[in-house]
Design a protein around this motif. Structure first.
Motif, PDB file in Angstrom:
ATOM      1  N   GLU A 101       0.840  -1.211   0.000  1.00 39.89           N
ATOM      2  CA  GLU A 101       0.000   0.000   0.000  1.00 39.89           C
ATOM      3  C   GLU A 101       0.874   1.260   0.000  1.00 39.89           C
ATOM      4  OE1 GLU A 101      -3.260  -0.085  -0.464  1.00 39.89           O
ATOM      5  OE2 GLU A 101      -3.780  -2.149   0.066  1.00 39.89           O
TER       6      GLU A 101
ATOM      7  N   GLN B 169      -5.484  -3.397  -1.857  1.00 40.50           N
ATOM      8  CA  GLN B 169      -6.934  -3.617  -1.700  1.00 40.50           C
ATOM      9  C   GLN B 169      -7.726  -3.185  -2.929  1.00 40.50           C
ATOM     10  OE1 GLN B 169      -8.511  -1.694   1.877  1.00 40.50           O
ATOM     11  NE2 GLN B 169      -9.164  -3.708   2.562  1.00 40.50           N
ATOM     12  N   LEU B 170      -7.320  -2.041  -3.517  1.00 38.44           N
ATOM     13  CA  LEU B 170      -8.115  -1.525  -4.628  1.00 38.44           C
ATOM     14  C   LEU B 170      -7.916  -2.345  -5.900  1.00 38.44           C
ATOM     15  CD1 LEU B 170      -7.996   2.341  -4.135  1.00 38.44           C
ATOM     16  CD2 LEU B 170      -9.696   0.678  -3.371  1.00 38.44           C
TER      17      LEU B 170
ATOM     18  N   GLU C 222      -7.502  -5.579  -5.860  1.00 43.70           N
ATOM     19  CA  GLU C 222      -8.377  -6.726  -5.602  1.00 43.70           C
ATOM     20  C   GLU C 222      -9.830  -6.383  -5.909  1.00 43.70           C
ATOM     21  OE1 GLU C 222      -7.757  -7.875  -1.564  1.00 43.70           O
ATOM     22  OE2 GLU C 222      -7.126  -9.897  -2.150  1.00 43.70           O
ATOM     23  N   LEU C 223     -10.245  -5.205  -5.440  1.00 43.84           N
ATOM     24  CA  LEU C 223     -11.613  -4.771  -5.689  1.00 43.84           C
ATOM     25  C   LEU C 223     -11.856  -4.662  -7.199  1.00 43.84           C
ATOM     26  CD1 LEU C 223     -14.323  -3.626  -4.546  1.00 43.84           C
ATOM     27  CD2 LEU C 223     -13.296  -1.366  -4.750  1.00 43.84           C
TER      28      LEU C 223
ATOM     29  N   ILE D 242      -5.299   1.552  -8.731  1.00 41.53           N
ATOM     30  CA  ILE D 242      -4.949   1.584  -7.315  1.00 41.53           C
ATOM     31  C   ILE D 242      -5.203   2.975  -6.755  1.00 41.53           C
ATOM     32  CG2 ILE D 242      -3.273  -0.290  -7.276  1.00 41.53           C
ATOM     33  CD1 ILE D 242      -1.068   1.820  -7.735  1.00 41.53           C
TER      34      ILE D 242
ATOM     35  N   GLU E   7      -6.392  -2.753   7.362  1.00 36.08           N
ATOM     36  CA  GLU E   7      -7.049  -3.347   6.192  1.00 36.08           C
ATOM     37  C   GLU E   7      -7.072  -4.869   6.298  1.00 36.08           C
ATOM     38  OE1 GLU E   7      -4.071  -1.883   6.070  1.00 36.08           O
ATOM     39  OE2 GLU E   7      -2.779  -3.462   5.252  1.00 36.08           O
TER      40      GLU E   7
ATOM     41  N   LYS F 151      -8.367   1.534   2.382  1.00 40.61           N
ATOM     42  CA  LYS F 151      -8.853   2.090   1.110  1.00 40.61           C
ATOM     43  C   LYS F 151     -10.320   1.750   0.861  1.00 40.61           C
ATOM     44  CE  LYS F 151      -5.336   4.260  -0.373  1.00 40.61           C
ATOM     45  NZ  LYS F 151      -4.126   3.609  -0.824  1.00 40.61           N
ATOM     46  N   ILE F 152     -10.717   0.548   1.271  1.00 41.51           N
ATOM     47  CA  ILE F 152     -12.099   0.140   1.041  1.00 41.51           C
ATOM     48  C   ILE F 152     -13.061   1.040   1.813  1.00 41.51           C
ATOM     49  CG2 ILE F 152     -13.764  -1.735   1.525  1.00 41.51           C
ATOM     50  CD1 ILE F 152     -11.951  -2.168  -0.979  1.00 41.51           C
TER      51      ILE F 152
ATOM     52  N   VAL G 110     -13.221   4.371  -0.143  1.00 39.81           N
ATOM     53  CA  VAL G 110     -14.040   4.262  -1.349  1.00 39.81           C
ATOM     54  C   VAL G 110     -15.531   4.187  -0.962  1.00 39.81           C
ATOM     55  CG1 VAL G 110     -14.645   2.775  -3.311  1.00 39.81           C
ATOM     56  CG2 VAL G 110     -12.241   3.230  -2.785  1.00 39.81           C
TER      57      VAL G 110
ATOM     58  N   SER H 152     -12.683  -5.855   0.561  1.00 41.91           N
ATOM     59  CA  SER H 152     -12.993  -5.718  -0.858  1.00 41.91           C
ATOM     60  C   SER H 152     -14.082  -6.717  -1.270  1.00 41.91           C
ATOM     61  CB  SER H 152     -11.738  -5.863  -1.713  1.00 41.91           C
ATOM     62  OG  SER H 152     -11.095  -7.077  -1.448  1.00 41.91           O
ATOM     63  N   ASP H 153     -14.113  -7.894  -0.621  1.00 45.37           N
ATOM     64  CA  ASP H 153     -15.171  -8.873  -0.921  1.00 45.37           C
ATOM     65  C   ASP H 153     -16.558  -8.284  -0.678  1.00 45.37           C
ATOM     66  OD1 ASP H 153     -13.227 -10.653  -1.415  1.00 45.37           O
ATOM     67  OD2 ASP H 153     -13.494 -11.852   0.420  1.00 45.37           O
TER      68      ASP H 153
ATOM     69  N   LEU I 145     -17.527  -5.105  -0.426  1.00 41.87           N
ATOM     70  CA  LEU I 145     -17.877  -4.010  -1.331  1.00 41.87           C
ATOM     71  C   LEU I 145     -18.161  -4.556  -2.724  1.00 41.87           C
ATOM     72  CD1 LEU I 145     -18.257  -1.045  -2.059  1.00 41.87           C
ATOM     73  CD2 LEU I 145     -15.781  -0.772  -2.136  1.00 41.87           C
ATOM     74  N   ALA I 146     -17.348  -5.520  -3.174  1.00 43.96           N
ATOM     75  CA  ALA I 146     -17.524  -6.085  -4.510  1.00 43.96           C
ATOM     76  C   ALA I 146     -18.887  -6.773  -4.627  1.00 43.96           C
ATOM     77  CB  ALA I 146     -16.400  -7.064  -4.830  1.00 43.96           C
TER      78      ALA I 146
END
Lengths: 271, 281
Positions: free
Chosen positions: A196, A238-239, A241-242, A253, B207, B248-249, B252, B269-270, B272-273
């Motif tokens: 990160e 993380q981003l 992955e999203l 990212i 995170e 970050k999640i 966002v 992220s899971d 949110l996705a």
């Protein structure tokens, strides 16, 4: 300018730590080297100041072949900050620790005082100037070891895992120090697992795996490549992955870009 | 109401020869089986709080200690540290500093041996601890030849062999690479879920851990400034201003909340996705 040409190195027979590494690092670049444990990152950077010499291939630092010079000569050009501060620190006080290299290089005392003062402030260490480095916390020791190298101003700075044990605020400060030094013309190389941190602050990334460089390029392009992240067993940002999970056409990212992409995606389906 | 496993009341603490207090007006209680994340900037009092929970403060450190700390029914200030050690295990940042035996098995057996338990009981506890942590295959090895992540697991197994009700971990992943860190944190989650151990975990990697814990407390300048479910705490203004590295999640999700017209509170992220995929279908 650093040129690493087809370098191989092994600590013991049969197991190669570096297996034919080619890498070019221009003047005043800011880059990160990432990869799993044992990928060869630390072995590679130990070649930059001559602590290790290539068994095959060669390393040129500003045109000088590292096999044809001494560590002492290279150390003035290339400052290496090790991962474990306990392996570097030895002076009675923080102030003496910071002055050590400068004194050895024969810098005049007034100049030393000025540089030490700068480093104490830059790394929030002013309160600890008379303390023994060994009485400090892990994160504070880490900052002393960074400061002790940065204050003598080598042209090329290599930092091995500089963010371990640092909180977010200290990381942000470290990033702005590195960015500023880089803008002043220094080459900054960060070896790290902190993906990160790389995603947020470092523009170029080199990915190593099993003694080889498997990717090299702009951070925002490399860290969103699932194939590369999988091959190097790095935990992706993380981003990224999203991005993969929701199937973005242009994975990113960057928070603002991701938000924009998702809005676009949801907006379109709302209509 | 359940009897608290940890109860801290009106705690103020100042280290010897220090002028400023490290902990101020701390009130905290944890129920048995809670998994509590402790975070906050460097120097905010997190490590001091850990030392308070296993009685090192005030018993070994001295200093100016006001208020009461009760862990598993024992008042820490009047209970010897060796007694407390059977109820509260403390894991440090650097496992190298804790391990000293020649094999993993001996390391893990050391605690129970000192309790003067029977040989069978000791062996059973060692086997069980190694298996729980997933390092049975390493028992003949010397701790020195292990990776940082494996060493940290040995340190955890050594504590589990004491069968503590509470585990306190002070930045156990600070010196670990992300893959090892994740594996240690997931181990804590399993110990908490399956074995019901109360876990107090100091951690900066929000995170990685925020979706594993029940509760998150934030220290700043010696005080607890936030305490609640991670979905509340990490989304609060006060905490994001503190600069503790909001995942970050979370960032966002906050940005998207206004656009979608509802308060999103995702931590991974899971999550949110799957929300986004749901909206698209």
């Amino acid at each position: 300018m650093i040129r690493i040409e087809c370098v191989t190195y092994s600590y013991s027979e049969g197991i190669s730590a570096l297996d034919g590494v080619d890498l070019e690092i221009g003047d005043s670049e800011l880059l990160a080297i990432v990869g799993e444990n044992g990928a060869g990152k630390t072995t590679l950077v130990k070649h930059l100041n001559g602590l290790l010499k290539p068994q095959h291939g060669r390393v040129l630092v500003e045109g000088i072949d590292t096999r044809e010079t001494t560590v002492a000569t290279l150390a003035r050009k290339v400052g290496l900050v090790f991962q474990n501060p306990d392996h570097m620190l030895f002076a009675e006080t923080v102030e003496k620790e910071l002055a050590f290299a400068l004194t050895n290089f024969g810098v005049p005392p007034e100049e030393i005082a000025k540089k030490v003062e700068w480093a104490l402030i830059e790394f929030s260490l002013s309160n600890y100037r008379d303390r023994s480095p060994f009485t400090l916390s892990g994160g504070e020791k880490k900052r002393v070891s960074l400061a002790s190298v940065l204050c003598y101003g080598p042209k090329i700075i290599v930092l091995d895992e500089p963010t371990t044990g640092q909180d977010n605020l200290q990381k942000t400060r470290l990033a702005s120090t590195l960015t500023r030094l880089n803008r002043q013309g220094e080459t900054v190389i960060v070896v790290t697992h902190d993906i990160e941190f790389v995603a947020d602050f470092i523009p170029r990334v080199v990915v190593m795996s099993k003694g080889r460089v498997i990717a090299d390029g702009p951070t925002e392009e490399i860290l969103v490549r699932k194939d590369i992240m999988d091959a190097s067993s790095i935990l992706p940002p993380q981003l990224a992955e999203l991005s993969w999970e929701i199937g973005l056409n242009t994975p990113s990212i960057n928070t603002a870009m991701i938000v924009e992409e998702i809005r676009h995606m949801l907006g379109r389906t709302n209509k | 109401m359940v009897l608290a496993i940890i109860e801290v009341k009106g705690l103020c603490y100042t280290y010897p020869e220090s002028e400023t207090p490290s902990l101020i007006d701390i009130d905290f209680r944890a129920d048995p089986g809670e998994f509590v994340l402790v975070t906050g900037p460097s120097g905010c009092g997190k490590t001091t709080f850990c030392r308070v929970l296993n009685g090192l403060i005030p018993n070994s450190y001295g200093g100016d200690f006001k208020g009461t700390v009760v862990v598993d029914g024992m008042l820490t200030a009047t209970t010897p540290v060796y007694e407390l050690a059977q109820h509260v295990g403390l894991v440090f940042q650097n496992p190298e500093n804790e391990l000293f035996c020649t094999t993993v098995e001996r390391e893990v057996a050391f605690g129970p041996e000192n309790l003067a338990l029977s040989r069978e009981e000791i062996m059973m506890r060692v086997e069980e601890a190694l298996e729980t942590v997933g390092i049975s295959h390493l028992k003949e090895k010397s701790p020195e030849e292990l990776s940082g992540g494996e060493q940290q697991k040995v340190a955890i197994a050594a504590l589990l062999a004491m069968k503590p009700k509470v585990l306190v971990l002070d930045e156990p992943t600070a010196n670990l690479d992300p893959v090892s860190a994740k594996s240690v944190l997931e181990l804590m989650y399993r110990l908490n879920e399956k074995n019901g151990v109360t876990v107090i975990l100091v951690e900066h990697r929000l995170e990685m851990v925020s979706n594993l814990v029940d509760r998150c407390i934030v220290f700043d300048a010696g005080r607890i400034i936030a305490d609640g479910a991670p979905r509340e705490v990490l989304y609060s203004e006060k905490v994001s201003e503190l600069g503790v590295g909001i995942p970050k999640i979370v960032q966002v999700s906050k940005h998207l909340s206004e656009f979608v017209g509802e308060q999103l509170r995702f931590l991974s992220s899971d999550e949110l996705a799957s929300y986004i995929r749901g909206r698209r279908n």
